[in-house]
Design a protein around this motif. Structure first.
Motif, PDB file in Angstrom:
ATOM      1  N   LEU A  89       3.368   7.893  -6.567  1.00  0.00           N
ATOM      2  CA  LEU A  89       2.039   7.297  -6.699  1.00  0.00           C
ATOM      3  C   LEU A  89       1.397   7.654  -8.036  1.00  0.00           C
ATOM      4  CD1 LEU A  89       0.569   7.823  -3.099  1.00  0.00           C
ATOM      5  CD2 LEU A  89       1.366   5.688  -4.113  1.00  0.00           C
ATOM      6  N   GLY A  90       1.783   8.796  -8.600  1.00  0.00           N
ATOM      7  CA  GLY A  90       1.227   9.236  -9.873  1.00  0.00           C
ATOM      8  C   GLY A  90       1.989   8.737 -11.087  1.00  0.00           C
ATOM      9  N   ASP A  91       3.063   8.006 -10.877  1.00  0.00           N
ATOM     10  CA  ASP A  91       3.894   7.497 -11.973  1.00  0.00           C
ATOM     11  C   ASP A  91       3.874   5.962 -11.916  1.00  0.00           C
ATOM     12  OD1 ASP A  91       5.922   6.600 -13.641  1.00  0.00           O
ATOM     13  OD2 ASP A  91       7.350   8.152 -13.052  1.00  0.00           O
ATOM     14  N   PRO A  92       3.063   5.304 -12.766  1.00  0.00           N
ATOM     15  CA  PRO A  92       2.902   3.843 -12.676  1.00  0.00           C
ATOM     16  C   PRO A  92       4.224   3.067 -12.735  1.00  0.00           C
ATOM     17  CG  PRO A  92       1.298   4.780 -14.198  1.00  0.00           C
ATOM     18  CD  PRO A  92       2.237   5.896 -13.826  1.00  0.00           C
ATOM     19  N   GLU A  93       5.162   3.538 -13.557  1.00  0.00           N
ATOM     20  CA  GLU A  93       6.436   2.831 -13.699  1.00  0.00           C
ATOM     21  C   GLU A  93       7.282   2.947 -12.429  1.00  0.00           C
ATOM     22  OE1 GLU A  93      10.110   2.808 -16.875  1.00  0.00           O
ATOM     23  OE2 GLU A  93       8.116   3.390 -17.593  1.00  0.00           O
ATOM     24  N   ALA A  94       7.366   4.162 -11.892  1.00  0.00           N
ATOM     25  CA  ALA A  94       8.128   4.375 -10.650  1.00  0.00           C
ATOM     26  C   ALA A  94       7.490   3.620  -9.490  1.00  0.00           C
ATOM     27  CB  ALA A  94       8.211   5.868 -10.335  1.00  0.00           C
ATOM     28  N   LEU A  95       6.152   3.601  -9.459  1.00  0.00           N
ATOM     29  CA  LEU A  95       5.438   2.914  -8.380  1.00  0.00           C
ATOM     30  C   LEU A  95       5.699   1.410  -8.429  1.00  0.00           C
ATOM     31  CD1 LEU A  95       3.478   3.021  -6.015  1.00  0.00           C
ATOM     32  CD2 LEU A  95       1.588   2.894  -7.661  1.00  0.00           C
ATOM     33  N   ARG A  96       5.667   0.830  -9.636  1.00  0.00           N
ATOM     34  CA  ARG A  96       5.927  -0.602  -9.771  1.00  0.00           C
ATOM     35  C   ARG A  96       7.367  -0.930  -9.360  1.00  0.00           C
ATOM     36  NH1 ARG A  96       4.160  -5.361 -12.109  1.00  0.00           N
ATOM     37  NH2 ARG A  96       2.103  -4.519 -12.461  1.00  0.00           N
ATOM     38  N   ASP A  97       8.325  -0.076  -9.765  1.00  0.00           N
ATOM     39  CA  ASP A  97       9.721  -0.285  -9.364  1.00  0.00           C
ATOM     40  C   ASP A  97       9.866  -0.223  -7.850  1.00  0.00           C
ATOM     41  OD1 ASP A  97      10.566  -0.635 -11.945  1.00  0.00           O
ATOM     42  OD2 ASP A  97      11.439   1.360 -12.170  1.00  0.00           O
ATOM     43  N   LEU A  98       9.180   0.758  -7.237  1.00  0.00           N
ATOM     44  CA  LEU A  98       9.234   0.919  -5.775  1.00  0.00           C
ATOM     45  C   LEU A  98       8.721  -0.338  -5.075  1.00  0.00           C
ATOM     46  CD1 LEU A  98       9.491   2.861  -3.215  1.00  0.00           C
ATOM     47  CD2 LEU A  98       7.040   3.207  -3.527  1.00  0.00           C
ATOM     48  N   LEU A  99       7.565  -0.824  -5.497  1.00  0.00           N
ATOM     49  CA  LEU A  99       6.970  -1.985  -4.832  1.00  0.00           C
ATOM     50  C   LEU A  99       7.770  -3.262  -5.097  1.00  0.00           C
ATOM     51  CD1 LEU A  99       3.184  -1.218  -5.411  1.00  0.00           C
ATOM     52  CD2 LEU A  99       4.516  -0.881  -3.319  1.00  0.00           C
ATOM     53  N   ASN A 100       8.236  -3.439  -6.340  1.00  0.00           N
ATOM     54  CA  ASN A 100       9.051  -4.621  -6.656  1.00  0.00           C
ATOM     55  C   ASN A 100      10.358  -4.639  -5.870  1.00  0.00           C
ATOM     56  OD1 ASN A 100       7.270  -5.830  -8.420  1.00  0.00           O
ATOM     57  ND2 ASN A 100       8.155  -4.916 -10.249  1.00  0.00           N
ATOM     58  N   HIS A 101      10.829  -3.455  -5.466  1.00  0.00           N
ATOM     59  CA  HIS A 101      12.048  -3.344  -4.655  1.00  0.00           C
ATOM     60  C   HIS A 101      11.809  -3.847  -3.227  1.00  0.00           C
ATOM     61  CE1 HIS A 101      16.046  -1.818  -3.850  1.00  0.00           C
ATOM     62  NE2 HIS A 101      15.627  -1.034  -2.898  1.00  0.00           N
ATOM     63  N   HIS A 102      10.530  -4.023  -2.851  1.00  0.00           N
ATOM     64  CA  HIS A 102      10.172  -4.509  -1.519  1.00  0.00           C
ATOM     65  C   HIS A 102       9.759  -5.985  -1.524  1.00  0.00           C
ATOM     66  CE1 HIS A 102       9.937  -0.173  -0.803  1.00  0.00           C
ATOM     67  NE2 HIS A 102       9.982  -0.440   0.483  1.00  0.00           N
ATOM     68  N   ILE A 103       9.902  -6.653  -2.690  1.00  0.00           N
ATOM     69  CA  ILE A 103       9.505  -8.064  -2.786  1.00  0.00           C
ATOM     70  C   ILE A 103      10.731  -8.907  -3.133  1.00  0.00           C
ATOM     71  CG2 ILE A 103       8.010  -9.735  -3.944  1.00  0.00           C
ATOM     72  CD1 ILE A 103       6.148  -7.378  -4.678  1.00  0.00           C
ATOM     73  N   LEU A 104      11.043  -9.868  -2.275  1.00  0.00           N
ATOM     74  CA  LEU A 104      12.152 -10.783  -2.529  1.00  0.00           C
ATOM     75  C   LEU A 104      11.634 -12.000  -3.278  1.00  0.00           C
ATOM     76  CD1 LEU A 104      13.914 -10.677   0.968  1.00  0.00           C
ATOM     77  CD2 LEU A 104      14.310  -9.194  -1.008  1.00  0.00           C
ATOM     78  N   LYS A 105      12.513 -12.618  -4.068  1.00  0.00           N
ATOM     79  CA  LYS A 105      12.107 -13.701  -4.958  1.00  0.00           C
ATOM     80  C   LYS A 105      11.871 -15.036  -4.258  1.00  0.00           C
ATOM     81  CE  LYS A 105      14.076 -12.098  -9.319  1.00  0.00           C
ATOM     82  NZ  LYS A 105      15.026 -12.391 -10.401  1.00  0.00           N
ATOM     83  N   SER A 106      12.137 -15.109  -2.960  1.00  0.00           N
ATOM     84  CA  SER A 106      11.903 -16.358  -2.235  1.00  0.00           C
ATOM     85  C   SER A 106      11.371 -16.031  -0.844  1.00  0.00           C
ATOM     86  CB  SER A 106      13.196 -17.166  -2.127  1.00  0.00           C
ATOM     87  OG  SER A 106      14.195 -16.403  -1.467  1.00  0.00           O
ATOM     88  N   ALA A 107      10.742 -17.019  -0.223  1.00  0.00           N
ATOM     89  CA  ALA A 107      10.226 -16.833   1.141  1.00  0.00           C
ATOM     90  C   ALA A 107      11.390 -16.899   2.121  1.00  0.00           C
ATOM     91  CB  ALA A 107       9.190 -17.899   1.456  1.00  0.00           C
ATOM     92  N   MET A 108      11.536 -15.873   2.945  1.00  0.00           N
ATOM     93  CA  MET A 108      12.685 -15.782   3.848  1.00  0.00           C
ATOM     94  C   MET A 108      12.208 -15.485   5.273  1.00  0.00           C
ATOM     95  SD  MET A 108      15.646 -16.401   3.043  1.00  0.00           S
ATOM     96  CE  MET A 108      17.350 -16.270   3.359  1.00  0.00           C
ATOM     97  N   CYS A 109      12.186 -16.507   6.108  1.00  0.00           N
ATOM     98  CA  CYS A 109      11.824 -16.310   7.515  1.00  0.00           C
ATOM     99  C   CYS A 109      12.994 -15.690   8.263  1.00  0.00           C
ATOM    100  CB  CYS A 109      11.460 -17.641   8.160  1.00  0.00           C
ATOM    101  SG  CYS A 109       9.972 -18.388   7.480  1.00  0.00           S
ATOM    102  N   ALA A 110      12.682 -14.945   9.323  1.00  0.00           N
ATOM    103  CA  ALA A 110      13.713 -14.251  10.091  1.00  0.00           C
ATOM    104  C   ALA A 110      14.766 -15.214  10.628  1.00  0.00           C
ATOM    105  CB  ALA A 110      13.066 -13.478  11.237  1.00  0.00           C
ATOM    106  N   GLU A 111      14.340 -16.388  11.065  1.00  0.00           N
ATOM    107  CA  GLU A 111      15.272 -17.361  11.653  1.00  0.00           C
ATOM    108  C   GLU A 111      16.333 -17.830  10.656  1.00  0.00           C
ATOM    109  OE1 GLU A 111      15.926 -18.452  14.524  1.00  0.00           O
ATOM    110  OE2 GLU A 111      14.202 -18.032  15.789  1.00  0.00           O
ATOM    111  N   ALA A 112      15.975 -17.800   9.363  1.00  0.00           N
ATOM    112  CA  ALA A 112      16.888 -18.328   8.348  1.00  0.00           C
ATOM    113  C   ALA A 112      17.814 -17.263   7.779  1.00  0.00           C
ATOM    114  CB  ALA A 112      16.082 -18.970   7.223  1.00  0.00           C
TER     115      ALA A 112
END
Length: 197
Positions: A89-112
């Protein structure tokens, strides 16, 4: 597999005299909130809300587009050591990498999602998204607590474990998880572990 707002398309292209009918498996609810608004209003995402604000990702999660957010719950953040969390949380670069690792580049519903699917994150890393019976899995583990929360710019799945990418770890943390863990112990015994953190 085709989905409409995360409802599964069961039968397509029933032609009628005045149009076409597609049969889906659930009622489509009205969606008005962006991913960012879901984060701001959901009590179980309080820590994530703080992390997103500190990383300046709010504008991305409010923008037009189609993303999948694997949203770590408060419980997910509580599972990692407090020292590690405070460092990220105190390291802006590590925090951004952490959060970007939780975002996929497309919308993905569970059914698909089908077993063995590899999805690219905004960080440029990949996650193995699959299913085990009725459960969704990430990297082979059934850690998704709540799925298919729809937003105007994508979909949110709540996860109860934090997915920490290598880029957000210290040398010490990486070494402990690898085949050089014995060397790490020697550094610790010699009082030199601070150099690896």
């Amino acid at each position: 597999i085709v989905t409409v707002n995360c409802a599964r398309l069961l039968k397509a292209d029933h032609h009628a005299t005045n149009g076409v009918v597609h049969v889906i498996d659930k009622v489509i609810a009205t969606t008005t909130n962006t991913i960012q608004q879901i984060i701001e209003t959901e009590d179980s995402l309080e820590t994530l809300r703080t992390a997103v604000a500190a990383s300046d990702l709010s504008s991305l999660l409010e923008s037009q587009g189609q993303y999948t957010l694997l949203a770590p719950t408060n419980e997910a953040f509580e599972k990692i050591p407090r020292e590690t969390l405070n460092r990220i949380l105190g390291d802006p670069e590590a925090l951004r990498d952490l959060l970007n690792h939780h975002i996929l580049k497309s919308a993905m519903c569970a059914e698909a999602i089908i077993a063995g699917l590899t999805m690219e994150t905004l960080e440029g890393t990949t996650l193995d998204v699959g299913c085990s019976g009725e459960e969704l899995t990430l990297n082979g583990k059934p850690i998704i607590a709540n799925k298919d929360v729809l937003a105007t710019n994508g979909v949110v799945h709540f996860v109860n474990e934090l997915l920490i990418p290598d880029s957000a770890k210290t040398v010490f943390e990486l070494a402990q998880e690898s085949e050089v863990s014995k060397s790490t112990d020697l550094f610790r015994q010699a009082g030199l572990s601070s150099h690896l953190t």
